[in-house]
Design a protein around this motif. Structure first.
Motif, PDB file in Angstrom:
ATOM      1  N   GLY A 504       0.816  -1.211   0.000  1.00 33.48           N
ATOM      2  CA  GLY A 504       0.000   0.000   0.000  1.00 33.48           C
ATOM      3  C   GLY A 504       0.839   1.246   0.000  1.00 33.48           C
ATOM      4  O   GLY A 504       2.020   1.251   0.309  1.00 33.48           O
ATOM      5  N   GLY A 505       0.199   2.331  -0.338  1.00 30.01           N
ATOM      6  CA  GLY A 505       0.866   3.615  -0.345  1.00 30.01           C
ATOM      7  C   GLY A 505       0.317   4.514   0.730  1.00 30.01           C
ATOM      8  O   GLY A 505      -0.450   4.098   1.582  1.00 30.01           O
ATOM      9  N   VAL A 506       0.722   5.787   0.690  1.00 29.47           N
ATOM     10  CA  VAL A 506       0.294   6.778   1.660  1.00 29.47           C
ATOM     11  C   VAL A 506      -0.878   7.546   1.075  1.00 29.47           C
ATOM     12  O   VAL A 506      -0.835   7.986  -0.071  1.00 29.47           O
ATOM     13  CB  VAL A 506       1.459   7.728   1.994  1.00 29.47           C
ATOM     14  N   ARG A 507      -1.934   7.718   1.890  1.00 29.38           N
ATOM     15  CA  ARG A 507      -3.157   8.335   1.376  1.00 29.38           C
ATOM     16  C   ARG A 507      -3.023   9.832   1.182  1.00 29.38           C
ATOM     17  O   ARG A 507      -3.600  10.402   0.274  1.00 29.38           O
ATOM     18  CB  ARG A 507      -4.314   8.037   2.328  1.00 29.38           C
ATOM     19  N   PHE A 508      -2.241  10.498   2.061  1.00 31.39           N
ATOM     20  CA  PHE A 508      -2.164  11.956   2.030  1.00 31.39           C
ATOM     21  C   PHE A 508      -0.847  12.397   1.394  1.00 31.39           C
ATOM     22  O   PHE A 508      -0.016  13.035   2.027  1.00 31.39           O
ATOM     23  CB  PHE A 508      -2.293  12.521   3.444  1.00 31.39           C
ATOM     24  N   LYS A 509      -0.662  12.042   0.148  1.00 26.85           N
ATOM     25  CA  LYS A 509       0.574  12.387  -0.539  1.00 26.85           C
ATOM     26  C   LYS A 509       0.302  12.487  -2.028  1.00 26.85           C
ATOM     27  O   LYS A 509      -0.250  11.567  -2.623  1.00 26.85           O
ATOM     28  CB  LYS A 509       1.650  11.331  -0.256  1.00 26.85           C
ATOM     29  N   ARG A 510       0.702  13.588  -2.629  1.00 23.05           N
ATOM     30  CA  ARG A 510       0.504  13.759  -4.066  1.00 23.05           C
ATOM     31  C   ARG A 510       1.616  13.037  -4.818  1.00 23.05           C
ATOM     32  O   ARG A 510       2.660  12.695  -4.236  1.00 23.05           O
ATOM     33  CB  ARG A 510       0.491  15.235  -4.417  1.00 23.05           C
ATOM     34  N   PRO A 511       1.453  12.810  -6.117  1.00 27.97           N
ATOM     35  CA  PRO A 511       2.504  12.163  -6.911  1.00 27.97           C
ATOM     36  C   PRO A 511       3.805  12.962  -6.875  1.00 27.97           C
ATOM     37  O   PRO A 511       3.802  14.195  -6.863  1.00 27.97           O
ATOM     38  CB  PRO A 511       1.909  12.132  -8.322  1.00 27.97           C
TER      39      PRO A 511
END
Length: 643
Positions: A504-511
């Motif tokens: 999974g990745g981080v929800r509060f992070k832009r590309p």
């Protein structure tokens, strides 16, 4: 003469002023007048005769007896009575009427009246003793607290609505009579002092303990303040007979989600340990872990107080104490690294890093795998501060245990390091560079090609940077629009642990933007420049760093320029003058361009870079190089480095 109360300056009344005029100020509907009246009363009391004191006492009692009295009258009269007892503690004053009134007004609808009643009862206990005051009001006080606790237990019943909004409101709103009545109990305990010992038993401690577990943080806070008063007044009973219960409860408070509750528990913990007198070892396994973690807590008051408590209690033996209770400390750190509060998770990661730096490897070795698993989970946190702390701690862990951690395990973690190296936050990129350098140096040639390949790829990524490098996404995320916002550290966490699993990745992070990849690579190259193993490779990569500065079509190109300007003198000092001189000309255009941009930070950073380079290789040598490259830069150089 003048006297000051709060922020107002008022004329001091003379002793001949009519008592009725002074009392009218004390009972005024305006707070400013009531404050003024208390100042005048304080001055009058100092010079008053015993007869005047008794007369004033009776008038205050009569004001409180009037059934239709405004709350301001009750508040002012009781505040005046409290002040009178503080200044003129006369045991001959009749107390029963005011004790009755104060105990009855503990359920007044106005919180200021209730709190003043508690202060008055506490001051009465100090003068008349526990038996006459606390013994008289005990049943009523305990009854109000019991009733308030029973109500909270009913609210927690699953049959009742327990929505998130309701739970949030109960945690921050006042709790009617419960909080103020516990305040009264605390004041009376403090006023009674050692005289309270006959009234201290397991039932009372259980009652106070329940307040520290209440769902309202104000009640929990005053509960821990009450425990602190109990310990001060009844040291022998508290430590000898109830030490285990109190220490476990203090540990819970030291881990509370609210900073104010942590502070109250921290004060109570210092009081408890100060009064243990040789028995502290019995409670260290419970108290040391949260005490240690709070030295890194986000709230400055808690952090500073905890550091001072640690210094007072352990002096220079902190590492020895932690080593002795390493199992409890590690268990607590791992638990807190998964706490709901992102500030606590960050502190836990910082503490793990400290543990690895300060405690002998033979002590921490049995726990390395579990600590690493906890840090990897924190690596994927929604909060960038947690990700940064986890990255730094992981780098320290791998560096100090490189001989026992297999390279295959490191390669599993490598993508997490790379993700932080390309993070949107500059601080996270810098932390990742520091950690990756530690790991790269620890594993030597095993990671040489991988690390250098990553730096090379990220330096070239700038070529893919588009003109639109806006930090915010052009699309509006409806999931985060018009939603409730919370304050930092204490309320419901706005950033939680990642629940998306290993992939999974981080929800509060832009590309990630390509320029951020390049920026992180520059930091990593700088950190590795101190390693002789990497210096030849760095020498080949420096031209790519210079080339990255030639791309100026995007807004944040000045950020990359600032990074290079900060790092170039550091790289130069590490690789030496000879290698640095071979690349200097590649940076001249960009550095002098930086002196002309609109960003004052960029201008100052480039000036400092040029100044440090001149100081390192010699101002005349650098000036000659600049004149040979572009004579028009000489004037700008002379303004920075006067010859």
């Amino acid at each position: 003469t003048q006297s000051t109360w709060g922020t107002c300056t008022v004329p001091v009344l003379t002793l001949s002023m009519k008592m009725d005029e002074m009392l009218s100020l004390v009972t005024s509907t305006m707070k400013l007048d009531r404050d003024r009246g208390l100042v005048e009363l304080q001055t009058h009391i100092n010079d008053a005769t015993e007869a005047e004191i008794i007369d004033l006492w009776h008038k205050l009692s009569n004001l409180c007896k009037v059934e239709e009295s405004r709350w301001e009258t009750l508040h002012g009269s009781m505040a005046a009575a409290t002040l009178l007892l503080m200044r003129k503690p006369m045991a001959s004053l009749p107390y029963r009427d005011l004790v009755d009134i104060a105990s009855m007004q503990l359920e007044n609808s106005e919180s200021r009246v209730r709190l003043t009643c508690g202060d008055l009862l506490g001051q009465m206990c100090a003068i008349y003793g526990a038996d006459k005051i606390y013994g008289f009001v005990k049943q009523r006080v305990i009854g109000i607290i019991d009733q308030g606790l029973d109500k909270s237990m009913l609210e927690d019943d699953p049959a009742h609505d327990n929505s998130a909004g309701k739970e949030f409101l109960e945690d921050i709103a006042g709790w009617r009579y419960l909080e103020s009545t516990v305040h009264a109990l605390k004041s009376m305990i403090r006023g009674c002092g050692v005289g309270f010992k006959p009234y201290f038993n397991g039932e009372l401690l259980d009652l106070v303990t329940k307040t520290t577990r209440h769902n309202n943080r104000f009640v929990r806070e005053i509960g821990y303040q009450t425990i602190s008063s109990l310990i001060e007044s009844c040291r022998d009973i508290a430590v000898d007979h109830h030490g285990n219960v109190i220490s476990k409860n203090l540990s819970r408070g030291l881990s509370d989600n609210w900073s104010q509750v942590r502070m109250a528990a921290s004060i109570a913990t210092r009081t408890f340990l100060t009064n243990c007198e040789g028995k502290c070892d019995l409670y260290y396994s419970i108290l040391v872990p949260p005490m240690c973690l709070n030295r890194y807590y986000v709230a400055e008051g808690v952090r500073v107080y905890s550091i001072e408590t640690w210094r007072r209690q352990f002096h220079d033996s902190g590492p020895e104490i932690v080593s002795r209770y390493i199992s409890s400390v590690v268990e607590f750190y791992i638990l807190e690294s998964a706490a709901e509060n992102h500030a606590v998770r960050e502190a836990a990661c910082s503490c793990i890093a400290e543990l690895l730096n300060k405690i002998d490897k033979t002590v921490t070795q049995p726990y390395i795998d579990r600590l690493l698993d906890a840090l990897i989970a924190a690596f994927r946190d929604d909060s960038w501060a947690v990700r940064d702390a986890a990255c730094v701690a992981t780098g320290t862990l791998i560096q100090t245990n490189a001989e026992t951690i297999q390279l295959s395990r490191v390669m599993e973690i490598f993508p997490l390091f790379c993700a932080n190296l390309e993070d949107n936050i500059s601080t996270v990129r810098q932390g990742a560079a520091l950690s990756m350098a530690k790991v790269a140096i620890a594993y030597g040639e095993s990671l040489l090609d991988t690390i250098c390949g990553k730096i090379n790829d990220n330096l070239l990524a700038i070529e893919q940077q588009t003109e639109n490098d806006n930090n915010s996404s052009p699309d509006i995320d409806l999931a985060h629009t018009d939603q409730t916002m919370f304050s930092c550290g204490s309320l419901a966490p706005k950033m939680g642990r990642s629940s998306l699993g290993c992939s999974g990745g981080v929800r509060f992070k832009r590309p990630t933007q390509p320029w951020e990849q390049t920026d992180g690579a520059i930091y990593l190259l700088t950190e590795l420049s101190s390693s002789t193993l990497y210096q030849n490779h760095i020498n080949k990569l420096i031209p790519l760093v210079a080339k990255s500065l030639s791309y100026r079509h995007y807004t944040h190109h000045v950020n990359v320029l600032e990074t290079v300007a900060k790092c170039l003198p550091v790289i130069g000092r590490r690789i030496g003058k000879q290698l640095l001189k071979s690349h200097l000309e590649l940076f001249f255009d960009s550095l002098f361009y930086g002196l002309t941009v609109d960003s004052s930070l960029t201008v100052d950073t480039c000036k400092e870079c040029i100044f440090q380079l001149a100081h390192f290789i010699g101002p005349n040598i650098l000036k000659g190089r600049i004149e040979n490259y572009n004579a028009t830069y000489s004037r700008l150089f002379n303004d920075i480095v006067p010859m």
